[in-house]
Design a protein around this motif. Sequence first.
Motif, mmCIF file in Angstrom:
data_model
loop_
_atom_site.group_PDB
_atom_site.id
_atom_site.type_symbol
_atom_site.label_atom_id
_atom_site.label_comp_id
_atom_site.label_asym_id
_atom_site.label_seq_id
_atom_site.Cartn_x
_atom_site.Cartn_y
_atom_site.Cartn_z
ATOM 1 N N SER A 1 0.839 -1.206 0.000
ATOM 2 C CA SER A 1 0.000 0.000 0.000
ATOM 3 C C SER A 1 0.867 1.247 0.000
ATOM 4 O O SER A 1 2.077 1.181 0.259
ATOM 5 C CB SER A 1 -0.869 0.005 1.260
ATOM 6 O OG SER A 1 -0.019 0.067 2.402
ATOM 7 N N GLU B 1 0.597 3.446 2.238
ATOM 8 C CA GLU B 1 1.000 3.608 3.643
ATOM 9 C C GLU B 1 2.311 2.869 3.917
ATOM 10 O O GLU B 1 3.186 3.379 4.625
ATOM 11 C CB GLU B 1 -0.111 3.076 4.550
ATOM 12 C CG GLU B 1 0.150 3.347 6.018
ATOM 13 C CD GLU B 1 -0.938 2.726 6.906
ATOM 14 O OE1 GLU B 1 -1.799 1.996 6.394
ATOM 15 O OE2 GLU B 1 -0.887 2.985 8.120
ATOM 16 N N ASP B 2 2.449 1.677 3.352
ATOM 17 C CA ASP B 2 3.690 0.906 3.552
ATOM 18 C C ASP B 2 4.912 1.698 3.102
ATOM 19 O O ASP B 2 5.902 1.827 3.831
ATOM 20 C CB ASP B 2 3.631 -0.406 2.751
ATOM 21 C CG ASP B 2 2.876 -1.507 3.481
ATOM 22 O OD1 ASP B 2 2.572 -1.325 4.669
ATOM 23 O OD2 ASP B 2 2.597 -2.547 2.842
ATOM 24 N N GLU C 1 5.140 4.879 2.495
ATOM 25 C CA GLU C 1 5.293 6.126 3.268
ATOM 26 C C GLU C 1 5.973 5.848 4.607
ATOM 27 O O GLU C 1 6.823 6.629 5.059
ATOM 28 C CB GLU C 1 3.926 6.783 3.479
ATOM 29 C CG GLU C 1 3.417 7.458 2.212
ATOM 30 C CD GLU C 1 2.024 8.066 2.358
ATOM 31 O OE1 GLU C 1 1.666 8.905 1.519
ATOM 32 O OE2 GLU C 1 1.296 7.676 3.304
ATOM 33 N N ASN C 2 5.627 4.732 5.226
ATOM 34 C CA ASN C 2 6.299 4.357 6.487
ATOM 35 C C ASN C 2 7.790 4.101 6.252
ATOM 36 O O ASN C 2 8.635 4.445 7.087
ATOM 37 C CB ASN C 2 5.639 3.118 7.091
ATOM 38 C CG ASN C 2 4.261 3.428 7.651
ATOM 39 O OD1 ASN C 2 3.951 4.581 7.952
ATOM 40 N ND2 ASN C 2 3.416 2.410 7.774
#
Lengths: 320, 339
Positions: free
Chosen positions: B101, B103-104, B106-107
């Motif tokens: 994702s 989010e992955d 971005e982390n």
Amino acid sequence: MKRSMIVGVTNEDVVHPENIKTKLEHTRSVIEKQLADDNDNFTDSDCPACQSTEHSHAFDMHTFHYHQCDSCQSVFMTPRPNIEHLKTYYNDSEYAAFLKSETYKSSMSTFSKQLVRHRADQIVINNQQIENSHGRILLYSPKSSELKTILDTNPKLNISTMPAFSQNKKDHHDTGEFDLIAAFDIFERLIDPISSLKLLFSSLKVGGRLILTLRSGSGFDLLTLWENIDLVPVEHMNLMTVEGISKLMDNCNIEVQEISTPGQLDVQIVERIKTDKDLEINRFASYLINSRDQFTKNEFQQFLQRGLLSSHLYLVGTKK
Amino acid sequence: MTRENTLLKVAIIGVGKVGRTRLNILEAHPDVRVVALADTNDQIASEFTQYSCYTNYTDLLNNEDVDIVFVATTNKHSALAVIQSLEAGKHVFCEKPPGRSIEDIENIVTAERRFPNRKLQFGFNHRFHYGVMEAKSIIDSQVLGKVLWARGIYGKMGGAEFETCWRSKLDESGGGILLDQGIHMLDLFRYFMGDFNQVQSIVQTMHWDIPMEDNAFALLKTQDNKVAMLHSSATQWKHKFNLEVCMEEGYLNLTGILSSTQSYGDETLVYARKDYDGHSGKPGNPKENKIFFDKDHSWSLEINSFLNAIKTDTPILSGNSEDALKAMQMVFDIYNADK
């Protein structure tokens, strides 16, 4: 290793237009005879590609003698004219004047326009691939000013030229300053290609690229027609094979990035000369020429290109 | 600090097909020494007796003194493995896609910022194929003018085990063929044309019994009006890679891409100038320059690029976290545009 080829057909009459053929051959034969009459001043040569001293007579062409290298199979003239002979041939003959004439230039304009554009593209693309290139390009003995004119419009490039037959030191650029050196259709004409290559090597920066084109000794037309091929001896002194020029590059510390033979005329040349001279050629080539249609001949020419068996050789190397 | 002339110690997390490909290259590399492997499959310990083997990669990170970690896990685990490896002070190379994702990734980027001295590269090996590198030279040289549009097809057949493999489990993979393979073509679009800001798409499951797309069709547009068209497919029964780029003065076509299976055909690049008057052929049928590439060194070249950035302490130029983030954003923009 990558290999390049040209997809599409070029007719030989675009490259060798009929309307100038008679004048070209006549004026050339005059200067060739003049040089041949002075053959006492010719010098012997070993293989100009791999430098082997083992070679044997291959054939004679207009009183000039060709040998074939026992090691790399390159075909070359020996003995050969000296630099004064070449200056006369290229600068001070009726033949040279005809090559500079408007008649000649206009007859060749369609082909030379395409060719020059193609070579300019090759230089620009290769320059892009050189790490930290400053676009310093040397054209070694360009046939005309057209290539420089096109390249000069590119603001990223700085173009210099160097004549091949100059003994004047000021013409030499041996400071390792160039990012790329292009020598189109010249190495087959040089008396001493090894010395010339060493000079170019010294002019090139480490990691810089060398682009060569030359008529090869690995071509289907030469290998099929042999003594019946229509070489222009003074302009075809060194017919290096793919194997021979590979050794030459290796000996001069140049790493070969690409060797291709994108020639388009082998089959047409064999067909023309076979027909004109009513020649007996080998069974396969004869069958191809006599019995197969244009599609097959075009496909066969593509095969020759792809298999490094065409007579026009393109090489890109990098200075180690 | 540069680390010239020292062997870099390497660990690999995930020893499946891709992890083994990386292992083969690293084992032969003169600048590195592989010391440890981690995989949930406990059989690797008996297969690779020369290395320290772990079934839990956190144990590897806690126990092994390595400089570099290669992450070749399934998508579900890659983001955390990358972040924990960075936190353990390692340089990290992670296979694509960078997680499941946005989010992955971005982390991952957030973690990377906390460790600016660590190098992080993602496996977009297509950039290191000879045909792609040649195409990039042609485009960047502007010898054929500026890019107008591109059209890319990347398709494979799925396969007999396709419906049951991890890639077809949404929880493991995060997406279908677009995320798995189409991401390479999207990365190349961006590599050649810049960033895209408009997307239209059709994303469908047409054939396979899987909970994600097996075909994605997309139109993308850049701020300066360049357009790219993508078809990413898992129903391409004859494997296909084809990328056309049209420029103002000519075009190039990349066809085929060399792979271990050779199933995408010969890698060739054709380029030509437009020819109004038919001087080099017939109008609309110009004489073409065709280049064949008979070797695929993309994996090695990519690793060399990564190792060079570590040894010289220079930035990752190709396949960095920005490239990974942008490619993932393109994937999910295409997913979202069909909703």
